[in-house]
Design an enzyme around this catalytic site. Sequence first.
Site, mmCIF file in Angstrom:
data_model
loop_
_atom_site.group_PDB
_atom_site.id
_atom_site.type_symbol
_atom_site.label_atom_id
_atom_site.label_comp_id
_atom_site.label_asym_id
_atom_site.label_seq_id
_atom_site.Cartn_x
_atom_site.Cartn_y
_atom_site.Cartn_z
ATOM 1 N N HIS A 1 0.830 -1.212 0.000
ATOM 2 C CA HIS A 1 0.000 0.000 0.000
ATOM 3 C C HIS A 1 0.863 1.260 0.000
ATOM 4 O O HIS A 1 1.580 1.516 0.957
ATOM 5 C CB HIS A 1 -0.881 -0.038 1.255
ATOM 6 C CG HIS A 1 -1.905 1.033 1.332
ATOM 7 N ND1 HIS A 1 -2.034 1.846 2.432
ATOM 8 C CD2 HIS A 1 -2.867 1.409 0.456
ATOM 9 C CE1 HIS A 1 -3.042 2.679 2.242
ATOM 10 N NE2 HIS A 1 -3.562 2.438 1.042
ATOM 11 N N ARG A 2 0.803 1.987 -1.099
ATOM 12 C CA ARG A 2 1.653 3.174 -1.292
ATOM 13 C C ARG A 2 3.128 2.797 -1.147
ATOM 14 O O ARG A 2 3.949 3.588 -0.668
ATOM 15 C CB ARG A 2 1.274 4.288 -0.318
ATOM 16 C CG ARG A 2 -0.212 4.635 -0.324
ATOM 17 C CD ARG A 2 -0.587 5.691 0.704
ATOM 18 N NE ARG A 2 -2.027 5.656 0.947
ATOM 19 C CZ ARG A 2 -2.654 6.362 1.884
ATOM 20 N NH1 ARG A 2 -1.972 7.176 2.671
ATOM 21 N NH2 ARG A 2 -3.956 6.264 2.037
ATOM 22 N N GLU B 1 0.622 -0.640 -4.673
ATOM 23 C CA GLU B 1 -0.563 0.196 -4.853
ATOM 24 C C GLU B 1 -0.104 1.637 -4.793
ATOM 25 O O GLU B 1 0.635 2.016 -3.882
ATOM 26 C CB GLU B 1 -1.588 -0.097 -3.750
ATOM 27 C CG GLU B 1 -2.914 0.626 -3.886
ATOM 28 C CD GLU B 1 -2.969 1.983 -3.191
ATOM 29 O OE1 GLU B 1 -3.973 2.693 -3.364
ATOM 30 O OE2 GLU B 1 -1.991 2.351 -2.485
ATOM 31 N N LYS C 1 -7.236 9.232 -8.034
ATOM 32 C CA LYS C 1 -7.748 10.048 -6.930
ATOM 33 C C LYS C 1 -8.561 11.210 -7.493
ATOM 34 O O LYS C 1 -8.155 12.374 -7.422
ATOM 35 C CB LYS C 1 -6.585 10.555 -6.078
ATOM 36 C CG LYS C 1 -5.751 9.464 -5.425
ATOM 37 C CD LYS C 1 -6.534 8.675 -4.403
ATOM 38 C CE LYS C 1 -6.898 9.528 -3.206
ATOM 39 N NZ LYS C 1 -7.553 8.709 -2.150
ATOM 40 N N HIS D 1 -0.969 10.735 -2.646
ATOM 41 C CA HIS D 1 -2.298 10.349 -2.191
ATOM 42 C C HIS D 1 -3.254 11.521 -2.014
ATOM 43 O O HIS D 1 -4.384 11.502 -2.499
ATOM 44 C CB HIS D 1 -2.202 9.575 -0.872
ATOM 45 C CG HIS D 1 -3.534 9.169 -0.319
ATOM 46 N ND1 HIS D 1 -4.266 9.975 0.531
ATOM 47 C CD2 HIS D 1 -4.278 8.047 -0.509
ATOM 48 C CE1 HIS D 1 -5.396 9.366 0.838
ATOM 49 N NE2 HIS D 1 -5.429 8.189 0.227
ATOM 50 N N ASP E 1 -1.151 6.019 -5.799
ATOM 51 C CA ASP E 1 -2.229 6.982 -6.002
ATOM 52 C C ASP E 1 -1.766 8.056 -6.977
ATOM 53 O O ASP E 1 -0.595 8.466 -6.937
ATOM 54 C CB ASP E 1 -2.586 7.650 -4.679
ATOM 55 C CG ASP E 1 -2.905 6.647 -3.588
ATOM 56 O OD1 ASP E 1 -4.035 6.147 -3.588
ATOM 57 O OD2 ASP E 1 -2.022 6.365 -2.749
ATOM 58 N N ASP F 1 0.331 -2.061 4.438
ATOM 59 C CA ASP F 1 1.445 -1.117 4.627
ATOM 60 C C ASP F 1 2.737 -1.843 4.995
ATOM 61 O O ASP F 1 3.807 -1.229 4.996
ATOM 62 C CB ASP F 1 1.121 -0.137 5.774
ATOM 63 C CG ASP F 1 0.010 0.840 5.428
ATOM 64 O OD1 ASP F 1 -0.119 1.215 4.250
ATOM 65 O OD2 ASP F 1 -0.734 1.232 6.358
ATOM 66 N N GLU G 1 -4.504 3.817 -8.222
ATOM 67 C CA GLU G 1 -5.756 4.399 -7.750
ATOM 68 C C GLU G 1 -5.898 5.812 -8.298
ATOM 69 O O GLU G 1 -5.047 6.678 -8.047
ATOM 70 C CB GLU G 1 -5.834 4.429 -6.219
ATOM 71 C CG GLU G 1 -7.165 5.016 -5.750
ATOM 72 C CD GLU G 1 -7.317 5.098 -4.241
ATOM 73 O OE1 GLU G 1 -8.210 5.849 -3.793
ATOM 74 O OE2 GLU G 1 -6.559 4.428 -3.510
#
Length: 242
Positions: free
Chosen positions: A7-8, A34, A111, A49, A36, A229, A109
């Site tokens: 995640h990120r 992942e 945003k 993000h 953003d 994470d 993702e």
Amino acid sequence: MTQIFAHRGSAGTHPENTMISFEEAYRAGADGIEIDVQLTKDGKVAVIHDEKLDRTTSGKGYIKDSSMAEIKRLNASHKYTGKYGKTAVPELEEVLDFLRGTNLMCNIELKNGVFLYPGMEEAVIKLVRAYRMEERIIFSSFNHYSLIYCHRLAPEIETAPLYRDGLFMPWIYARAIGAKAMHPSIACAPDPIIETAIKEGIKTRPYTINSEDKMKRLFEIRCSAIITDYPEIAVTLKKNYQ
């Protein structure tokens, strides 16, 4: 077997949505990352993000009001500056270039829930196609209109709706908008929902799975993937289920 998406990047141990965070996820053995994306004032695709610079960089104000060159001058190390030094907000191109040298999947993702960012879908798809990454990319968003638009523009690229509230038979909804996967908050994805969705052919990748107990449970039911994470912890635990 359950895939692990960082995640990120490895956001629990490194500055989120930065190249060093993505590199750490790869080193840890994650299956994917992942990220953003937002659009800058000059139409560049920035990997960050928040709509604002304030939380994760040394700058202030909205991404949409700054050029990529201005954003690049900021420090994106956030709370990890003392540990890793200064690092920059990457462009999507940089991430795609990094991915070419790996076998990682990438969940992008979009945003565009607060600002619609006209042209974002086209810009992202153009870059993915330029790098010939179509088979390794997943588009997700809380803006499901955007996902439908992406599916129409690039049906060869997988889409997955993000959602944080309970949906009735979400696998039917996912299929109805052309998606092959769904990315629910784990809070609204009990085991029977996950298991039924997978049985119905809709890959399920809940977020954000940071507790070891939840990781173990999802490995046990052979969830399609988890978004975490802490990819290194997840990779270590997963070895017990192979």
